[in-house]
Design an enzyme around this catalytic site. Structure first.
Site, PDB file in Angstrom:
ATOM      1  N   GLY A   3       0.751  -1.252  -0.345  1.00 19.67           N
ATOM      2  CA  GLY A   3       0.109  -0.067  -0.114  1.00 19.67           C
ATOM      3  C   GLY A   3       0.633   1.236  -0.073  1.00 19.67           C
ATOM      4  N   ASP A   4       2.405   1.455   0.231  1.00 24.63           N
ATOM      5  CA  ASP A   4       2.445   2.289   0.223  1.00 24.63           C
ATOM      6  C   ASP A   4       3.742   2.119   0.096  1.00 24.63           C
ATOM      7  OD1 ASP A   4       3.517   4.911   0.558  1.00 24.63           O
ATOM      8  OD2 ASP A   4       3.764   5.474   2.769  1.00 24.63           O
ATOM      9  N   PHE A   5       4.080   1.111  -0.846  1.00 20.64           N
ATOM     10  CA  PHE A   5       5.941   0.577  -0.794  1.00 20.64           C
ATOM     11  C   PHE A   5       6.807   1.284  -1.156  1.00 20.64           C
ATOM     12  CE2 PHE A   5       8.073  -2.614  -2.729  1.00 20.64           C
ATOM     13  CZ  PHE A   5       8.664  -3.704  -1.054  1.00 20.64           C
TER      14      PHE A   5
END
Length: 276
Positions: free
Chosen positions: A201-203
């Site tokens: 999701g927030d790589f």
């Protein structure tokens, strides 16, 4: 919103402890405090340390930030036996605010490694691509968290209506845009097909920790993890790599095993990320 070029800006600063719930105030007495300035997304993040004992991170916030912190707490519990994630030391919800204390993982962020040793970039990015491939190989039937673009669009719409989208923090490609323009661009790209995987999701580069030998030792900031299109993580990471060398995108996609990423879906997820 992803990693921006902040090479001349501090990534953390010394500070004092905020006002803490009684249980945490007692537990954290005697620690030195540093305020983390990277990727807070509405929450406050502090690094704590003392002469003896492990370093710790405390994330806290109220309102929408508290909800995200609570989401991260539940996801850390689920990922604990599946991925190298921080160990939970304490969690509580008090008067509309959430407090999440975790043990620091070893290593340094991928951003720090790339900034300090650009010659190692191909090896580092290869490790990141393989890590992401392994995450996306997790069976989605076992994952209880939904993070598909329909849900994310609903959250984005609510943030737009509440005036919570920060246009000053948009990526360079969208500097000068308004939040409404981003929203309209998203709508113009619908409908959107999905290739569903377990997504971080927030790589971004600041959320991946590596050892000195290019081995990934941990991932952090899982508050938006869940089942979503695989291009969500690929878009965020590829966009971060552009700051160092756009050619690293090819290294990433090759290590991941995706010969022909969908450019339209990559662009959609970058637009959607601007809303958070």
């Amino acid at each position: 919103m992803t990693d921006r070029d902040e090479s001349d800006a501090p990534r953390e600063v010394p500070t004092h402890a905020p006002e803490l719930p009684p249980a945490l105030a007692s537990r954290l007495a005697g620690h030195a405090w540093h305020r983390n300035l990277v990727g807070e997304a509405g929450a406050q993040v502090h690094r704590l340390h003392r002469t003896e004992g492990p370093a710790l991170y405390l994330k806290h916030g109220d309102g929408d930030a508290a909800t995200v912190i609570a989401d991260e707490f539940s996801r850390l519990q689920w990922f604990a036996d599946r991925w190298p994630v921080p160990r939970i030391e304490h969690f509580e919800w008090s008067d509309g605010a959430a407090w999440l204390l975790t043990r620091a993982l070893p290593g340094r962020t991928a951003y720090e490694w790339l900034a300090d040793d650009p010659a190692r970039a191909p090896a580092i990015v290869t490790s990141l691509g393989r890590l992401l491939r392994d995450l996306h190989a997790q069976p989605i039937a076992s994952c209880p968290f939904n993070a598909d673009h329909r849900l994310q669009l609903d959250l984005a719409r609510r943030r737009l209506e509440a005036g919570l989208i920060d246009a000053d923090d948009f990526d360079d490609a969208r500097q000068g845009w308004t939040p409404q323009r981003v929203w309209e661009a998203l709508g113009a790209m619908l409908p959107l097909a999905e290739d569903r995987v377990v997504s971080h999701g927030d790589f971004s580069l600041d959320n991946i920790l590596l050892s000195s030998g290019d081995e990934v030792v941990g991932v952090i900031d899982l508050g938006r993890a869940g089942i979503a299109d695989r291009h969500r993580d690929l878009a965020i990471l590829a966009n971060c790599l552009d700051e160092f060398d756009p050619a690293l995108r090819d290294t990433l996609f090759s290590a991941y095993g995706l010969a022909n990423p969908d450019a339209r879906r990559l662009e959609f997820h970058l637009l959607l990320d601007e809303c958070f």
